[in-house]
Design a protein around this motif. Sequence first.
Motif, PDB file in Angstrom:
ATOM      1  N   GLU A   1       0.694  -1.032   0.105  1.00  0.00           N
ATOM      2  CA  GLU A   1      -0.056  -0.036   0.024  1.00  0.00           C
ATOM      3  C   GLU A   1       0.958   1.309   0.048  1.00  0.00           C
ATOM      4  OE1 GLU A   1      -2.509  -0.213   3.423  1.00  0.00           O
ATOM      5  OE2 GLU A   1      -4.054  -1.633   2.503  1.00  0.00           O
ATOM      6  N   ALA A   2       1.858   1.293   0.949  1.00  0.00           N
ATOM      7  CA  ALA A   2       2.670   2.431   0.639  1.00  0.00           C
ATOM      8  C   ALA A   2       3.619   2.672  -0.220  1.00  0.00           C
ATOM      9  CB  ALA A   2       3.752   2.341   2.199  1.00  0.00           C
ATOM     10  N   ILE A   3       4.011   1.779  -0.782  1.00  0.00           N
ATOM     11  CA  ILE A   3       4.797   1.761  -2.133  1.00  0.00           C
ATOM     12  C   ILE A   3       3.744   2.264  -3.142  1.00  0.00           C
ATOM     13  CG2 ILE A   3       5.593   0.364  -4.192  1.00  0.00           C
ATOM     14  CD1 ILE A   3       6.616  -1.640  -2.004  1.00  0.00           C
ATOM     15  N   ASP A   4       2.310   1.861  -3.373  1.00  0.00           N
ATOM     16  CA  ASP A   4       1.697   2.441  -4.497  1.00  0.00           C
ATOM     17  C   ASP A   4       1.112   3.776  -4.253  1.00  0.00           C
ATOM     18  OD1 ASP A   4       1.757  -0.169  -5.670  1.00  0.00           O
ATOM     19  OD2 ASP A   4      -0.210  -0.857  -5.313  1.00  0.00           O
ATOM     20  N   GLU A   5       1.120   4.172  -3.006  1.00  0.00           N
ATOM     21  CA  GLU A   5       0.675   5.633  -2.456  1.00  0.00           C
ATOM     22  C   GLU A   5       1.677   6.365  -3.098  1.00  0.00           C
ATOM     23  OE1 GLU A   5      -0.313   5.533   1.366  1.00  0.00           O
ATOM     24  OE2 GLU A   5      -2.404   4.313   1.065  1.00  0.00           O
ATOM     25  N   SER A   6       2.991   5.930  -3.090  1.00  0.00           N
ATOM     26  CA  SER A   6       4.205   6.875  -3.523  1.00  0.00           C
ATOM     27  C   SER A   6       4.704   6.864  -4.868  1.00  0.00           C
ATOM     28  CB  SER A   6       5.423   6.236  -2.779  1.00  0.00           C
ATOM     29  OG  SER A   6       5.367   6.048  -1.395  1.00  0.00           O
ATOM     30  N   LEU A   7       3.691   6.208  -5.704  1.00  0.00           N
ATOM     31  CA  LEU A   7       3.808   6.332  -7.246  1.00  0.00           C
ATOM     32  C   LEU A   7       3.319   7.566  -8.010  1.00  0.00           C
ATOM     33  CD1 LEU A   7       3.407   2.619  -8.128  1.00  0.00           C
ATOM     34  CD2 LEU A   7       5.402   3.685  -8.233  1.00  0.00           C
ATOM     35  N   PRO A   8       2.519   8.391  -7.206  1.00  0.00           N
ATOM     36  CA  PRO A   8       2.215   9.574  -8.102  1.00  0.00           C
ATOM     37  C   PRO A   8       3.128  10.299  -8.692  1.00  0.00           C
ATOM     38  CG  PRO A   8       0.778   9.341  -6.205  1.00  0.00           C
ATOM     39  CD  PRO A   8       1.669   8.287  -6.215  1.00  0.00           C
ATOM     40  N   GLY A   9       4.357  10.690  -8.007  1.00  0.00           N
ATOM     41  CA  GLY A   9       5.417  11.491  -8.408  1.00  0.00           C
ATOM     42  C   GLY A   9       5.902  10.569  -9.879  1.00  0.00           C
ATOM     43  N   TRP A  10       6.060   9.434  -9.934  1.00  0.00           N
ATOM     44  CA  TRP A  10       6.486   8.389 -11.032  1.00  0.00           C
ATOM     45  C   TRP A  10       5.227   8.651 -12.117  1.00  0.00           C
ATOM     46  CZ3 TRP A  10      10.902   5.161 -11.215  1.00  0.00           C
ATOM     47  CH2 TRP A  10      11.567   5.083 -10.186  1.00  0.00           C
ATOM     48  N   GLU A  11       4.146   8.692 -11.937  1.00  0.00           N
ATOM     49  CA  GLU A  11       2.957   9.067 -12.886  1.00  0.00           C
ATOM     50  C   GLU A  11       3.464  10.361 -13.523  1.00  0.00           C
ATOM     51  OE1 GLU A  11       0.832   7.232 -13.872  1.00  0.00           O
ATOM     52  OE2 GLU A  11       0.875   5.397 -12.835  1.00  0.00           O
ATOM     53  N   GLN A  12       3.244  11.328 -12.737  1.00  0.00           N
ATOM     54  CA  GLN A  12       3.584  12.555 -13.207  1.00  0.00           C
ATOM     55  C   GLN A  12       4.664  12.791 -14.162  1.00  0.00           C
ATOM     56  OE1 GLN A  12       3.682  15.947 -10.468  1.00  0.00           O
ATOM     57  NE2 GLN A  12       4.236  17.440 -11.815  1.00  0.00           N
ATOM     58  N   ALA A  13       6.100  12.178 -13.709  1.00  0.00           N
ATOM     59  CA  ALA A  13       6.972  12.110 -14.777  1.00  0.00           C
ATOM     60  C   ALA A  13       6.824  11.364 -15.873  1.00  0.00           C
ATOM     61  CB  ALA A  13       8.299  11.720 -13.800  1.00  0.00           C
ATOM     62  N   ALA A  14       6.161  10.188 -15.759  1.00  0.00           N
ATOM     63  CA  ALA A  14       5.851   9.653 -17.070  1.00  0.00           C
ATOM     64  C   ALA A  14       4.827  10.378 -17.902  1.00  0.00           C
ATOM     65  CB  ALA A  14       5.095   8.356 -16.734  1.00  0.00           C
ATOM     66  N   ARG A  15       3.882  11.436 -17.469  1.00  0.00           N
ATOM     67  CA  ARG A  15       3.173  11.986 -18.348  1.00  0.00           C
ATOM     68  C   ARG A  15       3.986  13.200 -18.902  1.00  0.00           C
ATOM     69  NH1 ARG A  15      -0.454  11.727 -13.857  1.00  0.00           N
ATOM     70  NH2 ARG A  15       0.140  13.826 -13.213  1.00  0.00           N
ATOM     71  N   THR A  16       4.702  13.780 -18.172  1.00  0.00           N
ATOM     72  CA  THR A  16       5.109  15.290 -18.862  1.00  0.00           C
ATOM     73  C   THR A  16       6.612  14.868 -19.456  1.00  0.00           C
ATOM     74  OG1 THR A  16       6.632  15.395 -16.550  1.00  0.00           O
ATOM     75  CG2 THR A  16       4.275  16.287 -16.624  1.00  0.00           C
ATOM     76  N   GLY A  17       7.232  13.831 -19.275  1.00  0.00           N
ATOM     77  CA  GLY A  17       8.517  13.603 -19.819  1.00  0.00           C
ATOM     78  C   GLY A  17       9.724  14.233 -19.390  1.00  0.00           C
ATOM     79  N   GLU A  18       9.342  14.903 -17.971  1.00  0.00           N
ATOM     80  CA  GLU A  18      10.379  15.641 -17.380  1.00  0.00           C
ATOM     81  C   GLU A  18      11.405  14.714 -16.664  1.00  0.00           C
ATOM     82  OE1 GLU A  18      10.845  19.069 -17.272  1.00  0.00           O
ATOM     83  OE2 GLU A  18       9.247  19.346 -18.845  1.00  0.00           O
ATOM     84  N   PRO A  19      12.775  15.308 -16.729  1.00  0.00           N
ATOM     85  CA  PRO A  19      13.929  14.491 -16.026  1.00  0.00           C
ATOM     86  C   PRO A  19      13.287  14.195 -14.450  1.00  0.00           C
ATOM     87  CG  PRO A  19      14.831  15.992 -17.362  1.00  0.00           C
ATOM     88  CD  PRO A  19      13.257  16.548 -17.660  1.00  0.00           C
ATOM     89  N   PHE A  20      13.765  13.078 -14.112  1.00  0.00           N
ATOM     90  CA  PHE A  20      12.872  12.484 -12.897  1.00  0.00           C
ATOM     91  C   PHE A  20      14.339  11.917 -12.042  1.00  0.00           C
ATOM     92  CE2 PHE A  20      10.918   9.210 -10.234  1.00  0.00           C
ATOM     93  CZ  PHE A  20       9.939   9.943  -9.615  1.00  0.00           C
ATOM     94  N   ASP A  21      14.108  12.488 -10.633  1.00  0.00           N
ATOM     95  CA  ASP A  21      15.355  11.940  -9.868  1.00  0.00           C
ATOM     96  C   ASP A  21      14.827  10.878  -8.972  1.00  0.00           C
ATOM     97  OD1 ASP A  21      17.175  11.647  -7.860  1.00  0.00           O
ATOM     98  OD2 ASP A  21      17.223  13.837  -6.997  1.00  0.00           O
ATOM     99  N   ALA A  22      15.164   9.643  -9.354  1.00  0.00           N
ATOM    100  CA  ALA A  22      14.857   8.251  -8.697  1.00  0.00           C
ATOM    101  C   ALA A  22      15.132   8.376  -7.378  1.00  0.00           C
ATOM    102  CB  ALA A  22      15.309   7.207  -9.561  1.00  0.00           C
ATOM    103  N   ALA A  23      16.479   8.946  -7.117  1.00  0.00           N
ATOM    104  CA  ALA A  23      17.248   8.725  -5.761  1.00  0.00           C
ATOM    105  C   ALA A  23      16.187   9.404  -4.704  1.00  0.00           C
ATOM    106  CB  ALA A  23      18.485   9.161  -5.650  1.00  0.00           C
ATOM    107  N   GLU A  24      15.717  10.567  -5.052  1.00  0.00           N
ATOM    108  CA  GLU A  24      14.834  11.186  -4.224  1.00  0.00           C
ATOM    109  C   GLU A  24      13.611  10.576  -4.014  1.00  0.00           C
ATOM    110  OE1 GLU A  24      12.573  15.619  -3.599  1.00  0.00           O
ATOM    111  OE2 GLU A  24      14.113  15.288  -5.166  1.00  0.00           O
ATOM    112  N   ALA A  25      13.036  10.026  -5.261  1.00  0.00           N
ATOM    113  CA  ALA A  25      11.800   9.232  -5.220  1.00  0.00           C
ATOM    114  C   ALA A  25      11.879   8.088  -4.267  1.00  0.00           C
ATOM    115  CB  ALA A  25      11.427   8.881  -6.502  1.00  0.00           C
ATOM    116  N   PHE A  26      12.934   7.219  -4.307  1.00  0.00           N
ATOM    117  CA  PHE A  26      13.145   6.183  -3.669  1.00  0.00           C
ATOM    118  C   PHE A  26      13.434   6.363  -1.926  1.00  0.00           C
ATOM    119  CE2 PHE A  26      14.598   4.017  -7.412  1.00  0.00           C
ATOM    120  CZ  PHE A  26      13.419   3.323  -7.723  1.00  0.00           C
ATOM    121  N   SER A  27      13.851   7.803  -1.527  1.00  0.00           N
ATOM    122  CA  SER A  27      13.873   8.085  -0.443  1.00  0.00           C
ATOM    123  C   SER A  27      12.597   8.422   0.268  1.00  0.00           C
ATOM    124  CB  SER A  27      14.723   9.144  -0.236  1.00  0.00           C
ATOM    125  OG  SER A  27      16.135   9.025  -0.440  1.00  0.00           O
ATOM    126  N   GLN A  28      11.614   9.171  -0.907  1.00  0.00           N
ATOM    127  CA  GLN A  28      10.275   9.287  -0.064  1.00  0.00           C
ATOM    128  C   GLN A  28       9.612   7.973  -0.116  1.00  0.00           C
ATOM    129  OE1 GLN A  28       8.721  12.090  -2.588  1.00  0.00           O
ATOM    130  NE2 GLN A  28       9.907  13.783  -2.036  1.00  0.00           N
TER     131      GLN A  28
END
Length: 461
Positions: free
Chosen positions: A131-158
């Motif tokens: 549940e916690a993993i899936d709740e943390s995916l909106p940032g990945w979704e936004q990056a996937a929609r916009t195509g903007e560079p995405f910091d995976a390190a910060e995303a994994f920390s969160q």
Amino acid sequence: MSRHGSAALKQPALALPPKVSGVPLVGALPGLLKDRFDFLEAARQRHGDIYTLDLGFADAIILSHPRHAQHVLVDQARKYFKGGAIWESMRTFLGNGLPVSEGEFWKRQRRMIQPAFHHQRLVALTEKMLEAIDESLPGWEQAARTGEPFDAAEAFSQMTMNVMVRAMFGSGLEADEAKRVGQSLAYIIDYMMQGMVTKSLPEWLPVPGRARYREAIRYIDEVVLRIIERGRRSAEEDNLLSLLLHAVDAESGEQMTNAQLRDEAVSLFVAGYETTAVGLAWAFHLMTRHPESFQRLRTEVDTVLGQRVPGFAELRQLTYARNVLHESLRLYPPSYWIPRTSSVEDELDGYQIPAGKTVVVFTHLIHHHPAVWEEPRRFDPDRFTPERSEGRHKQAWLPFGAGQRLCIGKEFSLMEGQFILARIAQRYDVSAIPGREAQLHIGTSIRAKNGVWVHVKPRAL
């Protein structure tokens, strides 16, 4: 036989490990600070697997072979304890939590905490973790929609913080609060190295960063203690905190005090958050630069899961995902060194280890030892298959330590990592950004300096 004859048969004193040459007052410190791992590897090549490093303010014996880890952390562990400046610096934050406590107190705390990480408890935590993993995916979704560079390190920390909060306390943090907690923890973990050097300086002397370090600790304490109090009022029992709250030592009949509970909660929180987040960030750095590896991960996930949410039972089938984590933690072990202090004189590889000497089982050097690992700098998850692992020294891979002091959360961390890899591989294509290479940041742990930047796209199914 005469006393003179007995003396003649007396064995000569053992030599000390060879010393790495340096400059007056500061020893090898300038070279070490400039290029830490290459400097230490060059010293190993010149002097052998064991040598003494002159740090100016102190000496440390560097150990770089699995047999050294076996000796210090397993076979003769009673001769080595967690003493010295680095452990005192860590205790300013972790108190007397499990990673830093010693002796009978450590044994008692380990007895009380161990049941929280038994197999059946990990199974029970699976749903919360996912549940916690899936709740943390909106940032990945936004990056996937916009195509903007995405910091995976910060995303994994969160993401790993959200997982730890949910598993530990049963509820999440607000996004802004989680970000500040992550920033505070990152600063605390980095400052511990500086604190090792500056701890003995007088309180009145202004030390750069000390005030910020203490403020970060106050903030973490405020958050953790608030959640602990919320946990005391809650009837929820399927989280780690509730298990600690109700844990009773079988030998003494005692429970943990509030201070002990705080120290253990903070220690578990930091260990579960930092190691997994850093390991995953490096895993994506490596896989995006070896796209065939990410494709193999996706093929495995498709075969085992399809689009189903993974469960505990599927973990043993996600073998490549686990091997990716193992290899990432080998190449970039977050805890890249394990310092100890000798309590008595000892002998290792024919050298004298004096009592009271700092010895460092250098995980990074062991993980890159050319006599242990074929092409040690190459990313190769298949080196952890059963066939290729056969005969390898048990202490050749030790990102979670070894012996009695093996990290209590090892299986929790690997389980979390497998789930995260699977959920991302099910949903996204992830690729490297040309020319944007992750750089090492070496503090108390190894992290990616300025992040691990990737492109994320919705997966074409």
